[in-house]
Design a protein around this motif. Structure first.
Motif, PDB file in Angstrom:
ATOM      1  N   PRO A  84       0.832  -1.210   0.000  1.00  0.00           N
ATOM      2  CA  PRO A  84       0.000   0.000   0.000  1.00  0.00           C
ATOM      3  C   PRO A  84       0.864   1.257   0.000  1.00  0.00           C
ATOM      4  N   TRP A  87       2.962   4.014   3.083  1.00  0.00           N
ATOM      5  CA  TRP A  87       3.199   3.423   4.400  1.00  0.00           C
ATOM      6  C   TRP A  87       4.641   2.909   4.475  1.00  0.00           C
ATOM      7  N   ALA A 270      -7.520   9.960   1.800  1.00  0.00           N
ATOM      8  CA  ALA A 270      -6.309   9.141   1.833  1.00  0.00           C
ATOM      9  C   ALA A 270      -5.275   9.724   2.781  1.00  0.00           C
ATOM     10  N   LEU A 273      -6.462   9.294   6.514  1.00  0.00           N
ATOM     11  CA  LEU A 273      -6.356   7.916   6.980  1.00  0.00           C
ATOM     12  C   LEU A 273      -4.907   7.518   7.219  1.00  0.00           C
ATOM     13  N   ARG A 274      -4.024   7.859   6.305  1.00  0.00           N
ATOM     14  CA  ARG A 274      -2.624   7.464   6.466  1.00  0.00           C
ATOM     15  C   ARG A 274      -1.980   8.147   7.658  1.00  0.00           C
ATOM     16  N   HIS A 305      -9.752   0.783  -1.423  1.00  0.00           N
ATOM     17  CA  HIS A 305      -8.621   1.524  -0.872  1.00  0.00           C
ATOM     18  C   HIS A 305      -8.845   1.859   0.601  1.00  0.00           C
ATOM     19  N   VAL A 306     -10.063   2.264   0.962  1.00  0.00           N
ATOM     20  CA  VAL A 306     -10.341   2.560   2.366  1.00  0.00           C
ATOM     21  C   VAL A 306     -10.120   1.311   3.216  1.00  0.00           C
ATOM     22  N   THR A 308      -8.193  -1.163   2.659  1.00  0.00           N
ATOM     23  CA  THR A 308      -6.760  -1.431   2.751  1.00  0.00           C
ATOM     24  C   THR A 308      -6.085  -0.496   3.745  1.00  0.00           C
ATOM     25  N   GLU A 309      -6.511   0.768   3.757  1.00  0.00           N
ATOM     26  CA  GLU A 309      -5.959   1.703   4.741  1.00  0.00           C
ATOM     27  C   GLU A 309      -6.327   1.275   6.163  1.00  0.00           C
ATOM     28  N   CYS A 312      -3.897  -1.244   7.172  1.00  0.00           N
ATOM     29  CA  CYS A 312      -2.602  -0.637   7.516  1.00  0.00           C
ATOM     30  C   CYS A 312      -2.643   0.018   8.893  1.00  0.00           C
ATOM     31  N   LEU A 313      -3.740   0.690   9.217  1.00  0.00           N
ATOM     32  CA  LEU A 313      -3.860   1.297  10.541  1.00  0.00           C
ATOM     33  C   LEU A 313      -3.807   0.242  11.624  1.00  0.00           C
TER      34      LEU A 313
END
Length: 319
Positions: A84, A87, A270, A273-274, A305-306, A308-309, A312-313
């Motif tokens: 992703p 990150w 994006a 969220l990141r 995409h959300v 996937t974020e 990652c979080l």
């Protein structure tokens, strides 16, 4: 190596052996689990479980979000090759992630649905696995929050949305995608003072004391300021992040039931969220993707995409 893998990989949803790592299967073929993760009900050794809830009987306008989980999974095939973006780690390499499949429920027995969903999520959490849920309409967050509050206590809700979803409704048995956060606050599942709504742009005179960064505030102050404010509000409290795709402007996510102009741009969402990396997130959902109104597939892509974020979080703490 990726090219060699692409020549032999197919139906990774069923054939992959490792719970970690990218997939180089052709994006246009094969079984469409989320990010080509393995479909399994076995939670042994799992860090995060993706699950779908194909439910849209609580909508107030256009239906179709029951088809959202399938569309989001299909769109995610575009993301299964690479780490992703943005990150400092690859969540697919770091975390054991599975596709837990969808909730099974009787579509004709609507009153039984909430308890079935709570039990579904409760089973995931009992194995010390985090969940990321693909909706479905936004009502699903309420039964999910019941399971999370049982495990972690009252949650900080970080909600991306065009609507507050806190309209008054004291009938806890009513199933409505516009009142469930009113019920969540009144039931003690959500701590309103430690929660925050982002992207709001519809009128509700009483948001129950939940701090709000409406869409205009985000446009005028920017993602960095939004992140700073969100982190100030939630602190180290356990967080559940719920992302209604109508938090995005209809220019970026037209395929939803209740679109409202003036929303967040995809780049703003994006960035926020990141940069929320480090919050004490325990789980989350992406809801209200309605494929019948998503003529280009852009909404499903945004939803993938959300999700996937969110992975990652959650993975930030598991590195």
């Amino acid at each position: 190596m990726a090219l060699e893998d692409a020549r032999k990989q197919v139906d990774q949803a069923f054939t992959r052996e490792d719970l970690k790592g990218a997939s180089f299967e052709n994006s246009f073929g094969g079984a469409t689990s989320f990010l080509r993760r393995r479909y399994t009900k076995d939670l042994t050794g799992v860090d995060i479980a993706i699950t779908g809830v194909a439910f849209d009987q609580a909508v107030t306008n256009r239906p179709g979000t029951r088809l959202g989980p399938r569309a989001i999974r299909e769109a995610s095939a575009l993301q299964a090759f690479d780490p992703p973006y943005g990150w400092p780690f690859d969540v697919m390499e770091t975390c054991a992630i599975i596709d837990y499949g969808d909730l099974a429920f009787d579509y004709a027995n609507i009153p039984a649905f909430p308890a079935a969903l709570t039990e579904h999520i409760r089973g995931i959490l009992a194995a010390d696995v985090a969940s990321v849920t693909l909706g479905g309409d936004h009502y699903i967050s309420f039964p999910i929050l019941k399971a999370y509050a049982e495990k972690f206590g009252p949650m900080s809700l970080v909600q991306f949305d065009a609507h507050s979803d806190t309209w008054a409704d004291d009938d806890m048995d009513r199933i409505d995608h516009g009142t469930m956060f009113y019920k969540a606050v009144k039931s003690g599942l959500v701590d309103p003072a430690r929660s925050v709504q982002v992207g709001i742009r519809t009128t509700n005179e009483d948001n129950l004391g939940v701090p709000t960064l409406d869409a205009r505030w985000v446009h005028e102050n920017g993602p960095a300021a939004a992140v700073m404010r969100i982190k100030e509000i939630v602190g180290d409290h356990p967080v559940y992040l719920s992302f209604d795709i109508d938090g995005l402007d209809p220019a970026f996510a037209p395929g939803t039931g209740t679109p409202v102009w003036g929303g967040l741009h995809s780049w703003q969402a994006a960035a926020i969220l990141r940069d929320l990396a480090g919050i004490n997130i325990k789980g989350g959902d992406i809801v209200e993707v309605s494929p019948p109104f998503d003529t280009t597939g852009a909404t499903a892509i945004a939803g993938a995409h959300v999700a996937t974020e969110l992975l990652c979080l959650l993975g930030w703490h598991l590195r």
